[in-house]
Design a protein around this motif. Structure first.
Motif, mmCIF file in Angstrom:
data_model
loop_
_atom_site.group_PDB
_atom_site.id
_atom_site.type_symbol
_atom_site.label_atom_id
_atom_site.label_comp_id
_atom_site.label_asym_id
_atom_site.label_seq_id
_atom_site.Cartn_x
_atom_site.Cartn_y
_atom_site.Cartn_z
ATOM 1 N N ILE A 178 0.857 -1.191 0.000
ATOM 2 C CA ILE A 178 0.000 0.000 0.000
ATOM 3 C C ILE A 178 0.888 1.233 0.000
ATOM 4 C CG2 ILE A 178 -1.716 1.341 1.257
ATOM 5 C CD1 ILE A 178 -1.496 -2.326 1.996
ATOM 6 N N VAL A 179 0.759 2.033 -1.059
ATOM 7 C CA VAL A 179 1.462 3.312 -1.125
ATOM 8 C C VAL A 179 0.527 4.363 -0.532
ATOM 9 C CG1 VAL A 179 2.578 5.011 -2.607
ATOM 10 C CG2 VAL A 179 2.713 2.580 -3.182
ATOM 11 N N ALA A 180 0.810 4.778 0.688
ATOM 12 C CA ALA A 180 -0.066 5.688 1.426
ATOM 13 C C ALA A 180 0.372 7.131 1.193
ATOM 14 C CB ALA A 180 -0.033 5.359 2.915
ATOM 15 N N THR A 181 -0.544 7.957 0.714
ATOM 16 C CA THR A 181 -0.225 9.362 0.454
ATOM 17 C C THR A 181 -0.477 10.250 1.661
ATOM 18 O OG1 THR A 181 -2.436 9.709 -0.467
ATOM 19 C CG2 THR A 181 -0.680 9.113 -2.007
ATOM 20 N N THR A 182 -1.210 9.715 2.649
ATOM 21 C CA THR A 182 -1.468 10.462 3.885
ATOM 22 C C THR A 182 -1.203 9.562 5.086
ATOM 23 O OG1 THR A 182 -3.803 9.789 4.038
ATOM 24 C CG2 THR A 182 -3.302 11.752 2.710
ATOM 25 N N LEU A 183 -1.045 10.180 6.252
ATOM 26 C CA LEU A 183 -0.855 9.394 7.472
ATOM 27 C C LEU A 183 -2.059 8.510 7.744
ATOM 28 C CD1 LEU A 183 0.795 11.978 9.919
ATOM 29 C CD2 LEU A 183 1.905 10.087 8.717
ATOM 30 N N GLN A 184 -3.265 9.025 7.497
ATOM 31 C CA GLN A 184 -4.464 8.239 7.745
ATOM 32 C C GLN A 184 -4.491 6.982 6.886
ATOM 33 O OE1 GLN A 184 -6.584 8.663 10.202
ATOM 34 N NE2 GLN A 184 -7.677 6.805 9.561
ATOM 35 N N GLU A 185 -4.121 7.122 5.605
ATOM 36 C CA GLU A 185 -4.066 5.953 4.726
ATOM 37 C C GLU A 185 -3.049 4.945 5.236
ATOM 38 O OE1 GLU A 185 -3.297 7.055 0.704
ATOM 39 O OE2 GLU A 185 -5.179 8.146 0.451
ATOM 40 N N ALA A 186 -1.929 5.430 5.742
ATOM 41 C CA ALA A 186 -0.897 4.531 6.269
ATOM 42 C C ALA A 186 -1.391 3.803 7.510
ATOM 43 C CB ALA A 186 0.375 5.316 6.572
ATOM 44 N N PHE A 187 -2.065 4.531 8.404
ATOM 45 C CA PHE A 187 -2.608 3.896 9.610
ATOM 46 C C PHE A 187 -3.646 2.830 9.230
ATOM 47 C CE2 PHE A 187 -1.858 8.126 12.061
ATOM 48 C CZ PHE A 187 -0.507 7.825 12.145
ATOM 49 N N GLU A 188 -4.477 3.138 8.254
ATOM 50 C CA GLU A 188 -5.483 2.171 7.802
ATOM 51 C C GLU A 188 -4.824 0.938 7.193
ATOM 52 O OE1 GLU A 188 -7.953 4.359 5.147
ATOM 53 O OE2 GLU A 188 -8.945 5.519 6.742
ATOM 54 N N ALA A 189 -3.703 1.139 6.490
ATOM 55 C CA ALA A 189 -2.975 0.007 5.908
ATOM 56 C C ALA A 189 -2.432 -0.902 7.004
ATOM 57 C CB ALA A 189 -1.844 0.510 5.020
ATOM 58 N N VAL A 190 -1.901 -0.295 8.068
ATOM 59 C CA VAL A 190 -1.402 -1.073 9.206
ATOM 60 C C VAL A 190 -2.529 -1.903 9.819
ATOM 61 C CG1 VAL A 190 -0.461 -0.921 11.547
ATOM 62 C CG2 VAL A 190 0.482 0.523 9.730
ATOM 63 N N ASP A 191 -3.683 -1.274 10.010
ATOM 64 C CA ASP A 191 -4.825 -1.990 10.596
ATOM 65 C C ASP A 191 -5.302 -3.112 9.669
ATOM 66 O OD1 ASP A 191 -4.806 -0.445 12.857
ATOM 67 O OD2 ASP A 191 -6.304 0.992 12.127
ATOM 68 N N THR A 192 -5.356 -2.825 8.382
ATOM 69 C CA THR A 192 -5.800 -3.834 7.421
ATOM 70 C C THR A 192 -4.938 -5.086 7.500
ATOM 71 O OG1 THR A 192 -6.689 -2.187 5.892
ATOM 72 C CG2 THR A 192 -6.112 -4.331 4.963
ATOM 73 N N ILE A 193 -3.636 -4.894 7.588
ATOM 74 C CA ILE A 193 -2.718 -6.043 7.548
ATOM 75 C C ILE A 193 -2.540 -6.681 8.920
ATOM 76 C CG2 ILE A 193 -0.383 -6.797 6.958
ATOM 77 C CD1 ILE A 193 -0.246 -4.414 4.989
ATOM 78 N N LEU A 194 -2.182 -5.867 9.922
ATOM 79 C CA LEU A 194 -1.826 -6.428 11.229
ATOM 80 C C LEU A 194 -3.025 -6.686 12.131
ATOM 81 C CD1 LEU A 194 1.427 -4.510 12.303
ATOM 82 C CD2 LEU A 194 1.209 -6.873 11.519
ATOM 83 N N VAL A 195 -4.018 -5.812 12.101
ATOM 84 C CA VAL A 195 -5.150 -5.945 13.022
ATOM 85 C C VAL A 195 -6.250 -6.813 12.425
ATOM 86 C CG1 VAL A 195 -6.905 -4.713 14.344
ATOM 87 C CG2 VAL A 195 -4.622 -3.699 14.064
ATOM 88 N N ASN A 196 -6.663 -6.494 11.200
ATOM 89 C CA ASN A 196 -7.764 -7.236 10.565
ATOM 90 C C ASN A 196 -7.317 -8.552 9.940
ATOM 91 O OD1 ASN A 196 -9.317 -5.021 11.261
ATOM 92 N ND2 ASN A 196 -9.099 -4.054 9.256
ATOM 93 N N GLY A 197 -6.007 -8.704 9.733
ATOM 94 C CA GLY A 197 -5.482 -9.948 9.177
ATOM 95 C C GLY A 197 -5.938 -10.228 7.758
ATOM 96 N N SER A 198 -6.050 -9.181 6.941
ATOM 97 C CA SER A 198 -6.577 -9.336 5.581
ATOM 98 C C SER A 198 -5.720 -10.231 4.698
ATOM 99 C CB SER A 198 -6.735 -7.965 4.922
ATOM 100 O OG SER A 198 -7.687 -7.187 5.622
ATOM 101 N N PHE A 199 -4.443 -10.377 5.029
ATOM 102 C CA PHE A 199 -3.551 -11.210 4.222
ATOM 103 C C PHE A 199 -3.103 -12.468 4.959
ATOM 104 C CE2 PHE A 199 -2.959 -6.856 2.577
ATOM 105 C CZ PHE A 199 -3.398 -7.061 1.285
#
Length: 515
Positions: free
Chosen positions: A230-251
Motif C-alpha cells: 500500500i502506497v499511502a499518500t497520507t498518514l491516515q491511509e498509512a494507519f489504515e494500511a497497518v490496521d488492514t494487515i496487522l489488526v484485521n489480518g486481511s492477508f
C-alpha cells in the motif's frame, strides 16, 4: 528423422494423456527414448538404485545434433496456469530441442492455442504427484512459474528425486517469500534499497509512520498475490494500511509482520536476470504498470501491462544494476548457503533525486506480465538456456533477441483488483490475433463454457501482446487487437507505455495523459 512428441494443445486428465504422435524436425538427428508413458508405480523409482543419476538423464533426455553441434533434447513441464506460464509454453514450443511441453494445470487458452498439453488435475502442491508424473512421462526439466510452489519447496523435492528444476529452493525463494529476509540481505551485502523498519506491533508501526511522515509505503511481509503493498499518500491511509494487515489480518499469515518503507520518487522498471547459483545473465529490460488506472492511479495490481525494452534502463544503468544489485545478491545468497538458481526479478526505482537504481523488491520467478513481452522477443532456444542455468553453465550462454519492441496490454475483469464477477463471455479472440501483424494473446484466467465460448475466470484474464519495429508500432498493434475483442465484463488501461511514448488519440478507447 522423425522425433516423437505428444500432441500439443490437449487438455487431459493425468490418466488419459494423448497417444504419442510424430513431429518432424528437419535436419536433426535424434537418439530417441520416448514418448510412450512409463508405468512407474511410485516416485520412489526415481530414487532407486537402478535409476541412478547418470541413468536418469539418459532416460529423461536425449541428444540431437544441429549442424554438427550436439544439444540435449528434453520434455518440459511448466508449473502454473496464468499468462506468464502461457508465454513460457509458447517459447518452449518454439524451442528446437524441446520434444514436448506439458503445463499443469494450464488453462483453456494454452491448450486451445496448441502451446502445450495441459494437465488440469495435477496438484502442483503435491510434490510426489509431480514427481510421479515426470517419471511416467519422461519429463527432464520442470519450469516453476508461480512463487507459491517455490516457497513451498517443490524445487527442493524435484532435485532430491534427480529431476532438473528451473526455480530456486524454498530457502532461496525467501527473497520473495519474506520482504524482511530480502531487506536483511540488502543490509548485509550493501545492496541499495529504501530505508525501512519491520513491525509486528501496530502501535509501534503507527508511531514510526508518524515520525517519518507521508507519503510512505506499507508492505505485508509474506506473499500476498501482488496486493500486499500500500502506497499511502497520507498518514491516515498509512494507519489504515497497518490496521488492514496487522489488526484485521486481511492477508493471513503473509501479514503477520509488516515492512514500513520510505517512499521513493522516480520511475519504476523491471530487471530480470537468469541465475545458475554463481553466474547471472541479464535479460532484456522491461517496464510494468502496477496501478489499475490510467496515469498510474488507483490501487496496486499484479500488473496491467508492460513493454520491452524499457528506455529508462540505459545500458549504463543496466550495468550498474548488475554490479550493485544482482551480482551482490547472487554472491550473498551463495555465502548464506542457499545458492539461487532461477530468475531474479528485481523491481527497481530509478530515483529522481539521484538518478540511481534502488531495489524495491525481489521476485523469484518471471514477472507477469513482463514475461509475455520477453518471450515473444526471445529467439534463443529457451529449453537449452534454462538447462544451462540448472547445470551451472550460464557463463557459456549468449541470448538472441528479435529486434524492435513488444508491448502487452492486460485485460481484466470489471472490479479487479477488488471483487469481480466470474463467467462473463469473451468473444472475437481469433479475429483479434489477426487484427495486426505480430499479435499473440496469452490467456491468464479463461475457461470454455458448455457452448464453446471463452469465459473469464480470474481477475487478470488476457494479455494482448504485440511486437513492432519500435515501441510505437508495438503499442498501436496491441491496442488494435484490444479493440477487436468483445467483452462487456472486462476493462484495460488505455495508456500502457505512456512514460516512454507521447500518447495519441487513435480511438474513443484511448485517452491522453500529459507526460
Amino acid at each position: 528423422m522423425a522425433c516423437i512428441s505428444h500432441n500439443f494443445g490437449a487438455s487431459m486428465k493425468i490418466g488419459r494423456l494423448p497417444v504419442a504422435s510424430q513431429r518432424q524436425f528437419p535436419n536433426k538427428f535424434s537418439q530417441l527414448f520416448f514418448q510412450q508413458p512409463r508405468n512407474f508405480r511410485s516416485s520412489k523409482f526415481c530414487d532407486s538404485q537402478y535409476y541412478s543419476r547418470s541413468n536418469r538423464h539418459r532416460i529423461f533426455n536425449s541428444v540431437s545434433s544441429v549442424n554438427g553441434v550436439s544439444e540435449e533434447r528434453v520434455s518440459v513441464l511448466v508449473i502454473g496456469g496464468g499468462g506468464r506460464e502461457h508465454s513460457l509454453c509458447y517459447a518452449l514450443k518454439r524451442s528446437h530441442s524441446c520434444d514436448a511441453v506439458f503445463c499443469a494445470p494450464g488453462n483453456a487458452g494454452i491448450s486451445n492455442a496448441g502451446d502445450a498439453t495441459c494437465i488440469e488435475d495435477l496438484d502442483i502442491f503435491d510434490s510426489s504427484a509431480v514427481i510421479d508424473f515426470c517419471c511416467k512421462w519422461g519429463v527432464g526439466l520442470v519450469v516453476v512459474g508461480p512463487e507459491a510452489p517455490l516457497v513451498a519447496g517443490l524445487t527442493n523435492d524435484l532435485l532430491k528425486a534427480g529431476i532438473r528444476a528451473f526455480g530456486p529452493s524454498s530457502e532461496a525463494a525467501a527473497l520473495e517469500g519474506s520482504k524482511n529476509f530480502m531487506k536483511s540481505i540488502c543490509d548485509k551485502y550493501g545492496i541499495p534499497t529504501a530505508k525501512y523498519e519491520t513491525f509486528t506491533d501496530p502501535l509501534a508501526a503507527k508511531k514510526y509512520i508518524k515520525e517519518q511522515g507521508a507519503p510512505i509505503v506499507v508492505k505485508a511481509d509474506g506473499l500476498a498475490a501482488g496486493k500486499g503493498v500500500i502506497v499511502a499518500t497520507t498518514l491516515q491511509e498509512a494507519f489504515e494500511a497497518v490496521d488492514t494487515i496487522l489488526v484485521n489480518g486481511s492477508f493471513g499469515k503473509a501479514g503477520s509482520s509488516i515492512i514500513v518503507e520510505e517512499f521513493l520518487e522516480g520511475e519504476e522498471a523491471s530487471f530480470f536476470a537468469l541465475v545458475d547459483g554463481e553466474n547471472a545473465l541479464a535479460l532484456e529490460s522491461a517496464q510494468d504498470h502496477k496501478r489499475v488506472n490510467d496515469g498510474d492511479t488507483g490501487p496496486n495490481t499484479g500488473g496491467m501491462g508492460a513493454y520491452c525494452p524499457a528506455p529508462v534502463l540505459t545500458q549504463e544503468l543496466q550495468s550498474q544494476v548488475m554490479s550493485s544489485i544482482i551480482l551482490p545478491t547472487v554472491k550473498g545468497m551463495s555465502k548464506e548457503g542457499c545458492k539461487f538458481v532461477g530468475v531474479l526479478y528485481a523491481g527497481l526505482m530509478i530515483e529522481k533525486k539521484s538518478g540511481l537504481p534502488k531495489l524495491i523488491e525481489y521476485n523469484v520467478r518471471f514477472g507477469d506480465p513482463e514475461c509475455q513481452v520477453l518471450m515473444v522477443r526471445l529467439e534463443s532456444d529457451l529449453a537449452q538456456v534454462l538447462l544451462a542455468a540448472c547445470k551451472g553453465e550460464l557463463n557459456s550462454v549468449t541470448l538472441e533477441w528479435a529486434p524492435g519492441s513488444a508491448m502487452v496490454v492486460v485485460m481484466a475483469s470489471n472490479g479487479y483488483p477488488g471483487s469481480y464477477v466470474k463467467g462473463t463471455k469473451i468473444q472475437n479472440l481469433e479475429e483479434a490475433e489477426v487484427a495486426a501483424p505480430g499479435v499473440k494473446i496469452f490467456h491468464a484466467g479463461t475457461a470454455v463454457d458448455a457452448d464453446g465460448n471463452y469465459i473469464a475466470t480470474g481477475g487478470r484474464v488476457l494479455g494482448v501482446t504485440a511486437k513492432g519495429k519500435d515501441l510505437e508500432e508495438a503499442r498501436d498493434r496491441a491496442y488494435r487487437a484490444v479493440e477487436e475483442i468483445k467483452w462487456e465484463g472486462g476493462f484495460n488501461r488505455t495508456d500502457i507505455g505512456w512514460r516512454a511514448l507521447p500518447l495519441k488519440q487513435t480511438s474513443s478507447k484511448w485517452c491522453e495523459i500529459s507526460t
